[in-house]
Design an enzyme around this catalytic site. Structure first.
Site, mmCIF file in Angstrom:
data_model
loop_
_atom_site.group_PDB
_atom_site.id
_atom_site.type_symbol
_atom_site.label_atom_id
_atom_site.label_comp_id
_atom_site.label_asym_id
_atom_site.label_seq_id
_atom_site.Cartn_x
_atom_site.Cartn_y
_atom_site.Cartn_z
ATOM 1 C CB CYS A 112 -0.942 0.005 1.198
ATOM 2 S SG CYS A 112 -2.108 -1.380 1.193
ATOM 3 C CG HIS A 248 -3.288 3.471 2.474
ATOM 4 N ND1 HIS A 248 -3.733 3.126 1.216
ATOM 5 C CD2 HIS A 248 -3.333 2.326 3.212
ATOM 6 C CE1 HIS A 248 -4.028 1.840 1.192
ATOM 7 N NE2 HIS A 248 -3.798 1.330 2.390
ATOM 8 C CG ASN A 278 -6.608 -0.956 1.169
ATOM 9 O OD1 ASN A 278 -5.894 -0.414 0.344
ATOM 10 N ND2 ASN A 278 -6.127 -1.545 2.249
#
Length: 321
Positions: A112, A248, A278
């Site tokens: 990520c 994020h 996500n």
């Protein structure tokens, strides 16, 4: 010289997968998902649609926004954990499609944190005077790695791509980047199989995400707090100097915890996790592009970008837009 963002872009697959649809697949509920993650829907790549396809479209929009000739790009870096093939790198294939010429092109796998890592690398090249323009992309097709019977993970992830064009400039741009990793936590968020280790007899070779959600949450909140402190201290700034937090997009509770640490109103935080889920390396650049195109982020604003992902990896970038 500074690395300055001169154009951004993002791209999402057409298919929307809602919480209500997931209720039909696994034992979960819209309320449960929203309460724990803030997610209400996510996008899923179509059959045959690859990470490279998404990345290409995001890159084209960033190049168009920057108003530059693709052939003028000196470096292409793609952050991704879901490349199209083992090799060549997906970045090389995107380079060909965009007509970038013989510039350097490679993938970065930092889960990520992939876009922050790629942004940091490109910034170093520009500040060193080695290149003048870079195209940085974060793109993922994470739904290809999901076990749709695992309610702990299948509700979390989505597909998408975001991109930014960086250019050498004498005025302030990327003020600093900070990247870290700690492999001690690798068992908390992982995919167990791969080319060298081998695959299994399970569907798709056993390529699926395993996550210990509560443990990941605790480490993420503490770690992001430290990277925020590190970034502000490095630049001798106070948290109240920030105009925007672009985090994020993994979990709304983590985002809110970071905002509280910065004493920021949620009106100063760019949130897309409710609509995108996500999207790993794609989440920060997609949120950045949405913030720019909506007119919320303006030239001169001070932004903190941060991410945390499997590895564990984490990073931040302080940027004067």
């Amino acid at each position: 010289m500074h690395a300055r963002i001169i154009g951004t872009g993002h791209y999402l697959p057409e298919k929307v997968l809602t919480n209500a649809e997931l209720e039909q697949r696994v034992e979960t509920s819209d309320q449960w998902i929203r309460d724990r993650t803030g997610i209400r829907e996510r996008r899923v790549a179509a059959d045959g649609q690859t990470t490279g396809d998404l990345a290409e479209q995001a890159a084209r929009r960033a190049l168009d926004a920057a108003g530059v000739d693709p052939a003028s790009i000196d470096l292409l870096i793609l952050g991704t954990t879901t490349p199209d093939v083992v090799f060549p790198s997906t970045a090389c294939m995107i380079q060909k499609r965009l007509g970038l010429g013989d510039c350097g092109a490679f993938d970065v796998n930092a889960a990520c944190s992939g876009f922050i890592y790629a942004l940091s690398i490109a910034t170093q090249y520009i500040e060193a005077g080695t290149i003048k323009r870079a195209l940085v992309i974060g793109a993922e097709t994470l739904t290809r790695m999901l076990d749709w019977n695992d309610r702990a993970t299948c509700v979390l992830f989505g597909d998408g791509a975001g991109a930014a064009v960086l250019e050498a400039d004498e005025s302030a741009g990327v003020l600093s980047t900070h990247i870290h990793a700690n492999g001690d936590y690798s068992d908390l968020l992982k995919v167990d199989v791969g080319v060298s280790r081998g695959f299994t007899e399970e569907p798709r070779g056993g390529v699926k995400i395993h996550m210990k959600g509560n443990e990941v949450f605790k480490v993420a909140v503490n770690t992001l707090g430290r990277i925020v402190d590190e970034t502000l201290a490095h630049n001798q700034l106070d948290k109240h100097d920030l105009d925007w937090l672009i985090p994020h997009q993994a979990n709304l509770r983590i985002i809110k915890a970071t905002a509280r640490k910065l004493d920021m109103s949620m009106d100063q935080v760019i949130v897309t996790v409710d609509r995108h889920g996500n999207t790993s390396a794609a989440s920060v650049p997609m949120a950045l592009d949405e913030a720019v195109r909506s007119g919320r982020v303006k030239r001169g604003d001070l932004m903190l970008l941060e991410a945390f992902g499997g590895g564990f990896t984490w990073g931040a970038a302080l940027i004067r837009y």
